[in-house]
Design an enzyme around this catalytic site. Structure first.
Site, PDB file in Angstrom:
ATOM      1  N   HIS A  53     -20.074 -25.180  25.856  1.00 36.27           N
ATOM      2  CA  HIS A  53     -21.156 -26.087  26.220  1.00 36.27           C
ATOM      3  C   HIS A  53     -22.382 -25.277  26.635  1.00 36.27           C
ATOM      4  CE1 HIS A  53     -18.363 -29.777  27.062  1.00 36.27           C
ATOM      5  NE2 HIS A  53     -18.243 -29.293  25.846  1.00 36.27           N
ATOM      6  N   GLU A  55     -24.208 -24.882  29.293  1.00 31.38           N
ATOM      7  CA  GLU A  55     -24.185 -24.109  30.534  1.00 31.38           C
ATOM      8  C   GLU A  55     -23.374 -22.829  30.382  1.00 31.38           C
ATOM      9  OE1 GLU A  55     -23.377 -28.472  31.740  1.00 31.38           O
ATOM     10  OE2 GLU A  55     -23.287 -27.224  29.940  1.00 31.38           O
ATOM     11  N   CYS A  79     -20.138 -31.249  32.678  1.00 30.59           N
ATOM     12  CA  CYS A  79     -18.923 -32.062  32.529  1.00 30.59           C
ATOM     13  C   CYS A  79     -17.874 -31.695  33.571  1.00 30.59           C
ATOM     14  CB  CYS A  79     -18.360 -31.924  31.120  1.00 30.59           C
ATOM     15  SG  CYS A  79     -17.709 -30.286  30.745  1.00 30.59           S
ATOM     16  N   ALA A 165     -29.927 -63.143  -4.422  1.00 30.69           N
ATOM     17  CA  ALA A 165     -29.976 -62.867  -5.856  1.00 30.69           C
ATOM     18  C   ALA A 165     -30.201 -64.172  -6.599  1.00 30.69           C
ATOM     19  CB  ALA A 165     -28.662 -62.215  -6.324  1.00 30.69           C
ATOM     20  N   ALA A 166     -30.619 -64.043  -7.852  1.00 28.96           N
ATOM     21  CA  ALA A 166     -30.748 -65.216  -8.716  1.00 28.96           C
ATOM     22  C   ALA A 166     -29.363 -65.681  -9.168  1.00 28.96           C
ATOM     23  CB  ALA A 166     -31.615 -64.878  -9.918  1.00 28.96           C
ATOM     24  N   TRP A 173     -36.280 -56.810  -8.451  1.00 28.77           N
ATOM     25  CA  TRP A 173     -36.381 -56.577  -7.009  1.00 28.77           C
ATOM     26  C   TRP A 173     -36.884 -57.858  -6.370  1.00 28.77           C
ATOM     27  CZ3 TRP A 173     -34.216 -52.301  -5.306  1.00 28.77           C
ATOM     28  CH2 TRP A 173     -34.124 -51.201  -6.149  1.00 28.77           C
ATOM     29  N   THR A 199     -20.689 -54.351  -4.493  1.00 25.78           N
ATOM     30  CA  THR A 199     -22.032 -53.831  -4.740  1.00 25.78           C
ATOM     31  C   THR A 199     -21.992 -52.616  -5.652  1.00 25.78           C
ATOM     32  OG1 THR A 199     -22.904 -54.664  -2.648  1.00 25.78           O
ATOM     33  CG2 THR A 199     -24.049 -52.796  -3.626  1.00 25.78           C
ATOM     34  N   ASP A 203     -24.062 -53.118  -9.002  1.00 25.06           N
ATOM     35  CA  ASP A 203     -25.389 -52.488  -9.038  1.00 25.06           C
ATOM     36  C   ASP A 203     -25.373 -50.983  -9.287  1.00 25.06           C
ATOM     37  OD1 ASP A 203     -26.381 -55.000  -8.432  1.00 25.06           O
ATOM     38  OD2 ASP A 203     -26.511 -54.602  -6.277  1.00 25.06           O
ATOM     39  N   LEU A 274     -19.933 -58.169   2.653  1.00 23.47           N
ATOM     40  CA  LEU A 274     -19.757 -57.139   3.681  1.00 23.47           C
ATOM     41  C   LEU A 274     -20.664 -57.406   4.875  1.00 23.47           C
ATOM     42  CD1 LEU A 274     -18.152 -54.559   4.242  1.00 23.47           C
ATOM     43  CD2 LEU A 274     -20.106 -53.263   3.376  1.00 23.47           C
TER      44      LEU A 274
END
Length: 342
Positions: A53, A55, A79, A165-166, A173, A199, A203, A274
């Site tokens: 760490h 120190e 710590c 989406a269509a 886009w 996806t 895509d 998702l």
């Protein structure tokens, strides 16, 4: 006792040193050791999991005689537990340091408490010096400690009538160039980008973060969740980072594994199924909804079932920002009540 000018300057230096360390499972921490006369005699920072760490890194550069009566200036409370390394609080005690100044308390149940240990040993311990700067430095890590998992941002783009989406499934886009550029900037600020297999198959996204035609220097780890196999020729397999694949519906298990890999910020971008699953599970800490001034109609909704059967069960959001992006509008929102995992 207030911090001296030399101690304040040392904290500024320690914050800069902390940036040398990697972001990940452990926080970025810097340390500066001052002599009794206020002169810098050693510096250190944490170089990653399993390494000394900050120190201890600084102390290792000094002989025992040099550390007697010295002051340690550290960005995070030393710590108080033994993990892959020993407790820094005890290392400072054993070194004969007489004064310790740190910026932030360690929020860990096991690792916190170093200040009490050092005070009990007779050291002069002060906290809070430049705490706002120190908090900003490790804000993502602190969020992980609070939530018990990475911070999750769920993003989608939609028409004004709520479609992603269509009717034929095409979606590129919905939004314009300014909105898409904003998405890529936010990808680059994330540690992992998550999509579903649907996806990937529909895509074939690359899941990179791009500035125009160029890749951002930092690329998020691509993550694919789902049972269907990802084709060998899929673009995600050519990502600069090695992709991770999870054949599970257990999103909490996925986030736990990502946390163990040092992931602090997750960007969920992959499809209504998702996105809805993360929201339904209460795992969305930030929502990014990009609204385009188009109408699509049909059934391709931006979200599917999120467990709301009646208006009383609606998942209320607080909008932190409305951001115009060309012809589009981005809503940056969060759940009105964030629930921490016990």
């Amino acid at each position: 006792m207030a911090s001296s000018e030399a101690e304040r300057e040392a904290m500024t230096r320690a914050l800069a040193l902390a940036l040398n360390g990697p972001r990940g499972l452990n926080p970025q921490v810097g340390a500066v050791i001052l002599s009794a006369a206020g002169e810098v005699i050693a510096e250190g920072w944490h170089r990653g999991s399993g390494t000394p760490h900050a120190e201890v890194d600084a102390l290792s550069k000094l002989s025992p005689g040099q550390t007697r009566g010295a002051t340690a200036v550290v960005t995070l409370e030393p710590c108080n537990h033994t993990g892959r390394t020993g407790p820094c609080s005890q290392a400072l005690i054993d070194a004969g340091v007489s004064r310790v100044i740190y910026a932030l308390d360690d929020p860990g149940r096991a690792s916190g408490g170093g200040a009490e240990r050092m005070r009990a040993a007779g050291l002069d311990v002060e906290s809070g010096e430049q705490q706002d700067a120190a908090r900003a430095l490790i804000a993502d890590w602190l969020t992980v400690q609070q939530l018990g998992r990475p911070h999750v941002t769920v993003k989608w783009a939609q028409s004004l009538d709520g479609r992603a989406a269509a009717s034929d499934g095409t979606s590129q886009w919905i939004t314009g160039p300014a909105a898409r550029a904003d998405v890529h900037r936010r990808r680059a600020a994330s540690d992992a980008i998550v999509v579903g297999t649907g996806t990937v198959l529909a895509d074939d996204p690359s899941l990179t973060a791009r500035d125009g035609d160029e890749l951002y220097e930092h690329q998020p780890i691509p993550v694919v969740i789902g049972a269907r196999p990802t084709p060998a020729a899929a673009s995600v397999r050519r990502h600069p980072r090695e992709p991770l694949f999870y054949d599970t519906r257990d999103l909490t298990a996925v986030l736990d594994d990502l946390r163990e890999r040092g992931v602090q910020r997750v960007f969920v971008e992959g499809g209504p199924t998702l996105a809805s699953a993360f929201i339904a599970a209460g795992l969305a800490d930030t929502v990014l909804a990009y609204l385009a001034p188009v109408l699509l109609g049909g059934g391709r909704l931006a979200l599917t079932d999120i467990g709301v059967d009646t208006i009383a069960d609606a998942r209320r959001l607080t909008v932190d920002e409305w951001l115009p992006l060309g012809d589009d509008l981005l809503a940056v929102a969060r759940p009105s009540v964030l629930k921490e995992r016990s």
